[in-house]
Design an enzyme around this catalytic site. Structure first.
Site, PDB file in Angstrom:
ATOM      1  N   ASP A  95       6.584   2.961 -18.518  1.00 17.32           N
ATOM      2  CA  ASP A  95       5.226   2.777 -18.005  1.00 17.32           C
ATOM      3  C   ASP A  95       4.499   4.121 -17.927  1.00 17.32           C
ATOM      4  O   ASP A  95       3.771   4.388 -16.987  1.00 17.32           O
ATOM      5  CB  ASP A  95       5.276   2.110 -16.614  1.00 17.32           C
ATOM      6  CG  ASP A  95       3.948   1.477 -16.235  1.00 17.32           C
ATOM      7  OD1 ASP A  95       3.034   1.463 -17.081  1.00 17.32           O
ATOM      8  OD2 ASP A  95       3.824   1.015 -15.082  1.00 17.32           O
ATOM      9  N   SER A 130       0.831  -1.211   0.000  1.00 15.92           N
ATOM     10  CA  SER A 130       0.000   0.000   0.000  1.00 15.92           C
ATOM     11  C   SER A 130       0.864   1.260   0.000  1.00 15.92           C
ATOM     12  O   SER A 130       2.065   1.214   0.289  1.00 15.92           O
ATOM     13  CB  SER A 130      -0.896  -0.008   1.227  1.00 15.92           C
ATOM     14  OG  SER A 130      -0.075  -0.039   2.373  1.00 15.92           O
ATOM     15  N   VAL A 131       0.226   2.394  -0.343  1.00  9.90           N
ATOM     16  CA  VAL A 131       0.910   3.686  -0.283  1.00  9.90           C
ATOM     17  C   VAL A 131       0.232   4.493   0.821  1.00  9.90           C
ATOM     18  O   VAL A 131      -0.984   4.691   0.797  1.00  9.90           O
ATOM     19  CB  VAL A 131       0.824   4.435  -1.637  1.00  9.90           C
ATOM     20  CG1 VAL A 131       1.518   5.793  -1.542  1.00  9.90           C
ATOM     21  CG2 VAL A 131       1.450   3.610  -2.751  1.00  9.90           C
TER      22      VAL A 131
HETATM   23  P1  AMP Z   1       1.767   3.055  -7.680  1.00 10.76           P
HETATM   24  O1  AMP Z   1       1.809   1.633  -7.417  1.00 10.76           O
HETATM   25  O2  AMP Z   1       3.106   3.750  -7.608  1.00 10.76           O
HETATM   26  O3  AMP Z   1       1.051   3.364  -8.960  1.00 10.76           O
HETATM   27  O4  AMP Z   1       0.871   3.742  -6.516  1.00 10.76           O
HETATM   28  C1  AMP Z   1      -0.482   3.368  -6.264  1.00 10.76           C
HETATM   29  C2  AMP Z   1      -1.301   4.580  -5.873  1.00 10.76           C
HETATM   30  O5  AMP Z   1      -0.770   5.183  -4.713  1.00 10.76           O
HETATM   31  C3  AMP Z   1      -1.335   5.683  -6.917  1.00 10.76           C
HETATM   32  O6  AMP Z   1      -2.290   5.479  -7.904  1.00 10.76           O
HETATM   33  C4  AMP Z   1      -1.640   6.899  -6.061  1.00 10.76           C
HETATM   34  O7  AMP Z   1      -3.009   6.992  -5.801  1.00 10.76           O
HETATM   35  C5  AMP Z   1      -0.901   6.591  -4.770  1.00 10.76           C
HETATM   36  N1  AMP Z   1       0.426   7.215  -4.806  1.00 10.76           N
HETATM   37  C6  AMP Z   1       1.576   6.676  -5.286  1.00 10.76           C
HETATM   38  N2  AMP Z   1       2.588   7.542  -5.185  1.00 10.76           N
HETATM   39  C7  AMP Z   1       2.090   8.674  -4.625  1.00 10.76           C
HETATM   40  C8  AMP Z   1       2.639   9.952  -4.275  1.00 10.76           C
HETATM   41  N3  AMP Z   1       3.934  10.229  -4.469  1.00 10.76           N
HETATM   42  N4  AMP Z   1       1.816  10.883  -3.729  1.00 10.76           N
HETATM   43  C9  AMP Z   1       0.510  10.605  -3.541  1.00 10.76           C
HETATM   44  N5  AMP Z   1      -0.057   9.433  -3.857  1.00 10.76           N
HETATM   45  C10 AMP Z   1       0.705   8.463  -4.387  1.00 10.76           C
END
Ligand code: AMP
Length: 611
Positions: free
Chosen positions: A455, A345-346
């Site tokens: 990507d 998760s983020v």
């Molecule tokens: P990812 O796997 O990097 O695509 O991240 C999954 C989701 O986490 C993204 O679609 C965003 O909603 C959130 N997220 C990732 N990186 C950030 C960031 N630097 N700031 C805010 N939200 C983020």
């Protein structure tokens, strides 16, 4: 700089009337032959030079403050191009319709004029001083925000001038002018009780005269029926040379005692200094904030106003601590989840630095994840750690504690596709152009550094606010060796095929040119407000579709110029495809040409009522 005529083949730039006539003579003097040139008197204005019955006619076109263009007394048009198109169908008072453009000879660029240079320098100085930027950060701010800064400058530059006294009464103005010596021409400008209305107070023969400055419907400023100006700054500069109805010309200003730097050291003309740094103005999620003066003007947030325009390590003090591995004790992890993926998760968080705390997004690897996932996250961190650009999400570092954590700058507006699909009716198309231009700037940087993203998609463009985008997700990215122009993947993987160029799928070959293809698909997603590309087609079907020479159609709201660019990005052969330098130049020219209109529409769409 934004010049909505720059791309027109019949625009000659800053040439004289006689040069214009020479060009028309060389082009044959047919009825309705025309060209466009820059007006040397009116900032942002043009002159339409044309031929009828072997005679020359020159019509000044004025740019009004609301961004429209008109020949004096005639209908307004949203740009010089639209104006010329209109007069090609209807003479509407001109000597005849515009029939044949007199184009610049091949290889000849529009002539740059002194006005362009002054404007360029003012924008540069304003950005340098207001946001204290230098080097690359300054250059990128100019490229990405010139239209907004120019407007800001035009409407607020007078506030930074020592002769501007803000809201004071007529009596207070007299007291200030009568104090000390009273030479003829001593003056100040003040704001009147009615919102947005100003007055000039001027000493002549030991008496003070007051002139109300009218602000016409067209947005121009003028005194009585005198010359009309786009800005108050221009009005004052002009009246220093020509009284234009005043009892005397403006000579010596009375510095505003409430302006600290003005009394200590006068602000040099054309160098609006920033007394109130714009940094970190509190903002609404849409990126706009009410004007603190309550003037009713919108004070919009520019990327440079946010805390993530420059790297948190741009401060040399903070740079001392820059390391890939972060101490857990400096990191606060919130429970709030921003997003999730296969990896985990983020989460939202705060990272404590030497002098400040910054909001961060923390990508947390699920516990029990196998070695490969850890390696992938470390690779992503190492790639991102080498990048520093305002339009790319920066990595602060990694932290190994309860989980492996990738700590990044926060982009709280979420992914571009989701944002646009949820705000379809609120976001004007020019706002989409602005964001896609920023993505092009970020990608141009990657291309220059020889990194391939692999990507790029709207889901991986995150928003800081409605007017600020950053490229993220470097999980598949590769740094190429200095003399390599592509990366050859050993095997195929779980790939986003709909975003991939033919050479990626056919030969597993990835380069900045294949990122350009993905940029085209990202553009399509953005201009279709978050629709999924290639409808219900599966990845392999898309490949056949492309090989048959077919391409996605133009999304309904997408300007033809932007669709043209998309199709160029989808050039089958990578050798013939434009690079990001070309893509960015093209989208920048288009963005500048529509920026004035964009502000109008977006202000309407996102207006915040001042308190
Ligand atoms: P990812 O796997 O990097 O695509 O991240 C999954 C989701 O986490 C993204 O679609 C965003 O909603 C959130 N997220 C990732 N990186 C950030 C960031 N630097 N700031 C805010 N939200 C983020």
């Amino acid at each position: 700089m934004p010049n909505p005529a720059a791309h027109l083949p019949f625009y000659f730039g800053s040439i004289s009337r006689s040069d214009a006539e020479e060009h028309l003579k060389l082009a044959g003097m047919s009825d309705g032959l025309f060209l466009l040139r820059q007006c040397l008197r009116n900032l942002g204005g043009y002159v339409l030079s044309m031929v009828h019955k072997l005679q020359f006619y020159h019509y000044p076109i004025e740019r009004q403050l609301n961004g429209t263009y008109a020949i004096a007394g005639a209908k307004a048009h949203c740009g010089p191009e639209e104006l010329c198109e209109f007069y090609s169908k209807d003479a509407d008072g001109l000597c005849c319709t515009l029939r044949k453009p007199c184009n610049r000879p091949s290889g000849m660029e529009p002539q740059l004029g002194i006005i362009d240079n002054i404007r360029d320098n003012m924008v540069r100085e304003y950005i340098r001083q207001t946001w204290k930027l230098e080097g690359e950060a300054l250059e990128l701010a100019i490229i990405s925000q010139a239209p907004q800064v120019e407007k800001l400058l035009a409407t607020t530059a007078h506030e930074k001038m020592p002769w501007y006294h803000g809201f004071i009464t007529r009596e207070q103005a007299e007291t200030r002018l009568y104090s000390g010596a009273q030479p003829d021409g001593k003056f100040l400008m003040r704001e009147r009780k009615e919102k947005g209305s100003y007055a000039l107070s001027l000493v002549y023969g030991k008496s003070v005269y007051h002139y109300r400055i009218a602000h016409g419907k067209s947005g121009k400023y003028f005194i009585d029926d005198g010359t009309k100006f786009d800005t108050l700054l221009q009005l004052v500069e002009y009246m220093k040379i020509k009284p234009d109805g005043l009892v005397y010309y403006l000579k010596e200003s009375t510095p505003n005692p409430d302006m600290p730097t003005a009394s200590a050291a006068p602000v040099p003309p054309n160098h609006p200094s920033a007394k109130v740094p714009r940094k970190f103005i509190s903002q609404n999620s849409d990126g706009y904030t009410p004007d603190p003066t309550g003037m009713g003007k919108n004070n919009w947030i520019l990327p440079m106003d946010t805390s993530c325009y420059e790297s948190p390590y741009s401060d040399p003090e903070e740079l001392k601590d820059k390391k890939l591995f972060l101490k857990r004790s400096n990191l606060i992890v919130d429970e709030m989840e921003l997003g999730s993926g296969n990896f985990g998760s983020v989460k939202k968080g705060v990272y404590k630095m030497r002098k400040k705390q910054i909001d961060v997004a923390i990508k947390m690897l699920k516990s029990g994840n196998e070695r490969a996932a850890r390696d992938d996250m470390m690779k992503e961190a190492q790639i991102m750690h080498q990048l520093d650009n305002p339009y790319i999400v920066r990595v602060i570092g990694v932290c190994e504690a309860e989980a492996l954590m990738l700590v990044m700058e926060m982009a709280s507006g979420g992914p571009l596709n989701k944002f646009l699909s949820s705000k379809r009716d609120e976001i004007p198309v020019n706002n989409v152009v602005e964001l896609m231009h920023q993505v092009a700037i970020g990608m141009k940087y990657l291309e220059e550094k020889n990194f391939v993203h692999r990507d790029l998609a709207a889901r991986n463009v995150l928003l800081v606010n409605q007017h600020y985008a950053k490229i993220s997700d470097f999980g598949l990215s590769k740094a190429l060796a200095a003399d390599d122009s592509y990366y050859m993947a050993k095997t195929t993987g779980k790939w986003p095929l709909k975003w991939y160029a033919p050479e990626c799928i056919l030969f597993r070959k990835f380069s900045s040119k294949s990122d350009v293809w993905s940029y085209g698909v990202t553009m399509w997603e953005a201009f279709s407000y978050g629709q999924k590309p290639y409808k219900k087609m599966k990845g392999p079907e898309v490949m056949t579709f492309i090989e048959e020479g077919k391409r996605m159609e133009c999304p309904p709201k997408c300007p033809p110029e932007m669709y043209k660019l998309m199709k160029q990005c989808w050039t089958f052969k990578w050798e013939d495809r434009p690079d990001f330098v070309t893509v960015e130049t093209f989208i920048r020219a288009y963005y500048y040409s529509v920026a004035a209109k964009a502000e109008e529409e977006s202000e309407g769409a996102t207006k915040v009522t001042p308190a």
